[in-house]
Design a protein around this motif. Sequence first.
Motif, PDB file in Angstrom:
ATOM      1  N   ILE A 193       0.818  -1.211   0.000  1.00  0.00           N
ATOM      2  CA  ILE A 193       0.000   0.000   0.000  1.00  0.00           C
ATOM      3  C   ILE A 193       0.852   1.261   0.000  1.00  0.00           C
ATOM      4  CG2 ILE A 193      -1.684   1.324   1.344  1.00  0.00           C
ATOM      5  CD1 ILE A 193      -2.900  -1.343   2.180  1.00  0.00           C
ATOM      6  N   VAL A 194       1.911   1.287   0.801  1.00  0.00           N
ATOM      7  CA  VAL A 194       2.698   2.510   0.976  1.00  0.00           C
ATOM      8  C   VAL A 194       3.760   2.673  -0.115  1.00  0.00           C
ATOM      9  CG1 VAL A 194       4.269   3.696   2.561  1.00  0.00           C
ATOM     10  CG2 VAL A 194       2.250   2.560   3.439  1.00  0.00           C
ATOM     11  N   GLY A 195       4.236   1.577  -0.682  1.00  0.00           N
ATOM     12  CA  GLY A 195       5.299   1.652  -1.691  1.00  0.00           C
ATOM     13  C   GLY A 195       4.974   2.552  -2.873  1.00  0.00           C
ATOM     14  N   PRO A 196       3.849   2.337  -3.552  1.00  0.00           N
ATOM     15  CA  PRO A 196       3.518   3.227  -4.673  1.00  0.00           C
ATOM     16  C   PRO A 196       3.332   4.686  -4.249  1.00  0.00           C
ATOM     17  CG  PRO A 196       2.215   1.234  -4.791  1.00  0.00           C
ATOM     18  CD  PRO A 196       2.925   1.198  -3.488  1.00  0.00           C
ATOM     19  N   ALA A 197       2.790   4.914  -3.058  1.00  0.00           N
ATOM     20  CA  ALA A 197       2.613   6.282  -2.579  1.00  0.00           C
ATOM     21  C   ALA A 197       3.970   6.954  -2.356  1.00  0.00           C
ATOM     22  CB  ALA A 197       1.799   6.303  -1.296  1.00  0.00           C
ATOM     23  N   LEU A 198       4.952   6.200  -1.887  1.00  0.00           N
ATOM     24  CA  LEU A 198       6.288   6.771  -1.704  1.00  0.00           C
ATOM     25  C   LEU A 198       6.925   7.129  -3.040  1.00  0.00           C
ATOM     26  CD1 LEU A 198       7.741   4.460   1.084  1.00  0.00           C
ATOM     27  CD2 LEU A 198       7.057   6.843   1.289  1.00  0.00           C
ATOM     28  N   ILE A 199       6.738   6.282  -4.030  1.00  0.00           N
ATOM     29  CA  ILE A 199       7.294   6.559  -5.354  1.00  0.00           C
ATOM     30  C   ILE A 199       6.651   7.805  -5.952  1.00  0.00           C
ATOM     31  CG2 ILE A 199       7.469   5.673  -7.712  1.00  0.00           C
ATOM     32  CD1 ILE A 199       7.706   2.859  -6.418  1.00  0.00           C
ATOM     33  N   VAL A 200       5.326   7.916  -5.860  1.00  0.00           N
ATOM     34  CA  VAL A 200       4.634   9.096  -6.384  1.00  0.00           C
ATOM     35  C   VAL A 200       5.050  10.340  -5.606  1.00  0.00           C
ATOM     36  CG1 VAL A 200       2.366  10.185  -6.621  1.00  0.00           C
ATOM     37  CG2 VAL A 200       2.710   7.848  -7.371  1.00  0.00           C
ATOM     38  N   GLY A 201       5.200  10.225  -4.294  1.00  0.00           N
ATOM     39  CA  GLY A 201       5.659  11.357  -3.493  1.00  0.00           C
ATOM     40  C   GLY A 201       7.035  11.832  -3.913  1.00  0.00           C
ATOM     41  N   LEU A 202       7.921  10.893  -4.231  1.00  0.00           N
ATOM     42  CA  LEU A 202       9.261  11.261  -4.691  1.00  0.00           C
ATOM     43  C   LEU A 202       9.199  11.975  -6.035  1.00  0.00           C
ATOM     44  CD1 LEU A 202      12.337  11.081  -4.323  1.00  0.00           C
ATOM     45  CD2 LEU A 202      12.235   8.896  -5.530  1.00  0.00           C
ATOM     46  N   LEU A 258      -5.388   5.034  -2.858  1.00  0.00           N
ATOM     47  CA  LEU A 258      -6.738   4.505  -3.049  1.00  0.00           C
ATOM     48  C   LEU A 258      -6.811   3.548  -4.232  1.00  0.00           C
ATOM     49  CD1 LEU A 258      -8.901   7.680  -2.334  1.00  0.00           C
ATOM     50  CD2 LEU A 258      -8.531   5.699  -0.859  1.00  0.00           C
ATOM     51  N   ILE A 259      -6.148   3.893  -5.329  1.00  0.00           N
ATOM     52  CA  ILE A 259      -6.132   3.015  -6.503  1.00  0.00           C
ATOM     53  C   ILE A 259      -5.411   1.707  -6.183  1.00  0.00           C
ATOM     54  CG2 ILE A 259      -5.184   2.770  -8.834  1.00  0.00           C
ATOM     55  CD1 ILE A 259      -5.793   5.795  -9.185  1.00  0.00           C
ATOM     56  N   THR A 260      -4.324   1.796  -5.429  1.00  0.00           N
ATOM     57  CA  THR A 260      -3.596   0.585  -5.037  1.00  0.00           C
ATOM     58  C   THR A 260      -4.462  -0.317  -4.168  1.00  0.00           C
ATOM     59  OG1 THR A 260      -1.514   1.810  -5.108  1.00  0.00           O
ATOM     60  CG2 THR A 260      -1.523  -0.270  -3.899  1.00  0.00           C
ATOM     61  N   GLY A 274      -8.361  -7.210  -3.051  1.00  0.00           N
ATOM     62  CA  GLY A 274      -8.822  -8.598  -3.053  1.00  0.00           C
ATOM     63  C   GLY A 274      -7.717  -9.567  -2.685  1.00  0.00           C
ATOM     64  N   TRP A 275      -6.545  -9.340  -3.233  1.00  0.00           N
ATOM     65  CA  TRP A 275      -5.410 -10.205  -2.924  1.00  0.00           C
ATOM     66  C   TRP A 275      -5.008 -10.065  -1.456  1.00  0.00           C
ATOM     67  CZ3 TRP A 275      -0.226  -8.743  -1.816  1.00  0.00           C
ATOM     68  CH2 TRP A 275       0.643  -9.820  -1.709  1.00  0.00           C
ATOM     69  N   LEU A 276      -4.978  -8.831  -0.958  1.00  0.00           N
ATOM     70  CA  LEU A 276      -4.628  -8.622   0.446  1.00  0.00           C
ATOM     71  C   LEU A 276      -5.648  -9.270   1.375  1.00  0.00           C
ATOM     72  CD1 LEU A 276      -3.479  -4.891   0.296  1.00  0.00           C
ATOM     73  CD2 LEU A 276      -2.044  -6.919   0.533  1.00  0.00           C
ATOM     74  N   LEU A 277      -6.905  -9.175   1.028  1.00  0.00           N
ATOM     75  CA  LEU A 277      -7.953  -9.800   1.830  1.00  0.00           C
ATOM     76  C   LEU A 277      -7.800 -11.320   1.832  1.00  0.00           C
ATOM     77  CD1 LEU A 277     -10.465  -9.289   3.528  1.00  0.00           C
ATOM     78  CD2 LEU A 277     -11.798  -9.438   1.433  1.00  0.00           C
TER      79      LEU A 277
END
Length: 89
Positions: A24-33, A59-61, A67-70
């Motif tokens: 969840i946080v990985g893509p947000a960190l990349i976009v933040g960078l 949110l998109i992630t 579903g996979w995480l669940l």
Amino acid sequence: MTPEVVMDLYADAFFLAVLVISVIVGPALIVGLIVSMFQAATQINEQTLSFLPRLLVTLITIMIAGGWLLREFMDLFMRTFQNIPLLIG
């Protein structure tokens, strides 16, 4: 219940928590960078400019990987509940 069994249960839960957080946080960190580099290049210092893209990507992630995480959470809980008789006795 031996300490080894407790540590195995803890290790499974900890690994799942790290996996969920990184997904969840990985893509947000990349976009933040990327947004930070854009802000540094254009000298725009607007806080909402960095917040909104990270929020949308998070949110998109969650929508894509939710579903996979669940399923991963359900697998962990099902393994734990099925092993309760073995763990107790």
